[in-house]
Design a protein around this motif. Structure first.
Motif, mmCIF file in Angstrom:
data_model
loop_
_atom_site.group_PDB
_atom_site.id
_atom_site.type_symbol
_atom_site.label_atom_id
_atom_site.label_comp_id
_atom_site.label_asym_id
_atom_site.label_seq_id
_atom_site.Cartn_x
_atom_site.Cartn_y
_atom_site.Cartn_z
ATOM 1 N N GLU A 157 0.829 -1.198 0.000
ATOM 2 C CA GLU A 157 0.000 0.000 0.000
ATOM 3 C C GLU A 157 0.880 1.271 0.000
ATOM 4 O O GLU A 157 0.648 2.213 -0.755
ATOM 5 N N LYS A 158 1.926 1.219 0.832
ATOM 6 C CA LYS A 158 2.855 2.361 0.931
ATOM 7 C C LYS A 158 3.541 2.563 -0.436
ATOM 8 O O LYS A 158 3.654 3.676 -0.941
ATOM 9 N N LEU A 178 2.194 6.440 -6.986
ATOM 10 C CA LEU A 178 1.246 7.408 -7.546
ATOM 11 C C LEU A 178 1.724 8.839 -7.345
ATOM 12 O O LEU A 178 1.629 9.670 -8.260
ATOM 13 N N SER A 179 2.276 9.106 -6.156
ATOM 14 C CA SER A 179 2.717 10.482 -5.927
ATOM 15 C C SER A 179 3.918 10.803 -6.807
ATOM 16 O O SER A 179 4.060 11.919 -7.308
ATOM 17 N N ARG A 238 2.419 1.644 -3.332
ATOM 18 C CA ARG A 238 1.457 2.119 -4.325
ATOM 19 C C ARG A 238 1.235 3.626 -4.189
ATOM 20 O O ARG A 238 1.217 4.372 -5.168
ATOM 21 N N ARG A 239 1.153 4.081 -2.903
ATOM 22 C CA ARG A 239 0.940 5.509 -2.664
ATOM 23 C C ARG A 239 2.138 6.325 -3.167
ATOM 24 O O ARG A 239 1.985 7.331 -3.828
ATOM 25 N N GLU A 240 3.338 5.807 -2.840
ATOM 26 C CA GLU A 240 4.550 6.518 -3.262
ATOM 27 C C GLU A 240 4.646 6.552 -4.790
ATOM 28 O O GLU A 240 5.018 7.552 -5.382
#
Ligand code: ADP
Length: 272
Positions: free
Chosen positions: A32-33, A39-40, A35-37
């Motif tokens: 999840e981390k 996308l950012s 994926r977030r990184e």
């Protein structure tokens, strides 16, 4: 089997189950981390060229095309940023397809020396534009027969050699060497360019990672080339590594599986 202490067994089982669940949850959190990184990072990478394009367009509009030379320069710069966006989209598309397993590895047997020569031919013009000499260091008489996905290995070579142009020095040299590791061959791409500082080496193959030196050089790049290269090599169950000295140059090396040559037993010579 009759256990001596059934309660202890149940406790042990619950403990194991809980620790397994913890491992799974930790893994999900990590994903999840990531994926977030990811996308950012993507939005950041898109913003930079988009803002630049917007800036150049506004500058031309403000100037009302009075200074045509300036307008032409701004258009040229805007167009470079459009190119950067297209590379980014192409590489993103490539890496997501590779990672989802949508593009399978198509193994075939081929001579690695022939592929290197082909790649050299396709990059000759670009090498000239960068005033970089491309040399193939060949120590062996026999060409190596390998088993791999020829198209993908071509892409690996193109990405590595292309990087040696981007981060190389004018008038420098890029060499490709092949070494015999018995069951595998090792292919190394070496340049005498800007090199990479030691603390950056562990992060080099991460998606979107670019060193400050390459960002400040304003060289167009997506930061995905090496992530793609690593993915392709690891999908072949092979390895890739890098060694480099800042200011002196870098060497990227990857292995490929050699086709096993069938060894026929020696036929005894009968003496009459
Ligand atoms: P890109 O070149 O598009 O930025 P890559 O994934 O191919 O992305 O490379 C990541 C980073 O690694 C580059 O931005 C650069 O900082 C560094 N790098 C790659 N190849 C070399 C090289 N041959 N010499 C020096 N630095 C390199």
């Amino acid at each position: 089997i009759v256990s001596a202490d059934p309660i202890k067994d149940v406790q042990q089982e619950v403990k194991e189950w809980a620790s397994q669940k913890k491992i799974e949850i930790d893994e999900l959190r990590k994903q999840e981390k990531f994926r977030r990184e990811f996308l950012s990072n993507i939005s950041h990478e898109f913003k930079t060229p988009l803002f630049a394009i917007q800036g150049y367009i506004e500058a031309i509009q403000d100037d009302n095309f009075e200074d045509t030379d300036m307008a032409a320069q701004f258009l040229e710069k805007a167009s470079k940023n459009v190119d950067r966006l297209s590379y980014l989209i192409k590489d993103l598309d490539e890496i997501s397809k590779l990672e989802s397993g949508e593009i399978p590895i198509n193994y075939s047997k081929f001579k690695v020396n022939d592929l290197i020569k082909e790649v050299f031919e396709s990059l000759e013009l670009k090498a000239n534009q960068h005033s970089i000499r491309l040399i193939f260091k060949q120590k062996y008489d026999e060409p190596f027969l390998v088993t791999a996905d020829r198209e993908k290995i071509r892409q690996v070579l193109v990405n590595l050699i292309d990087n040696s142009f981007k981060y190389g020095k004018e008038g420098g040299t890029t060499s490709v060497s092949v070494f015999d590791l018995h069951d595998q061959v090792l292919i190394e791409v070496t340049d005498d360019g800007i090199g990479i500082e030691e603390h950056n080496l562990p992060r080099l193959f991460e998606r979107f990672f670019r060193t400050d030196q390459s960002r400040s050089r304003q060289i167009g790049g997506s930061g995905l080339g090496l992530a793609i290269v690593k993915h392709i090599i690891e999908a072949h169950q092979q390895t890739i590594n890098v060694r480099s000295t800042a200011g002196l140059g870098s060497t990227f090396g990857f292995t490929l599986q050699k086709v096993k040559q069938i060894q026929f037993p020696a036929i005894p010579v009968l003496k009459s």
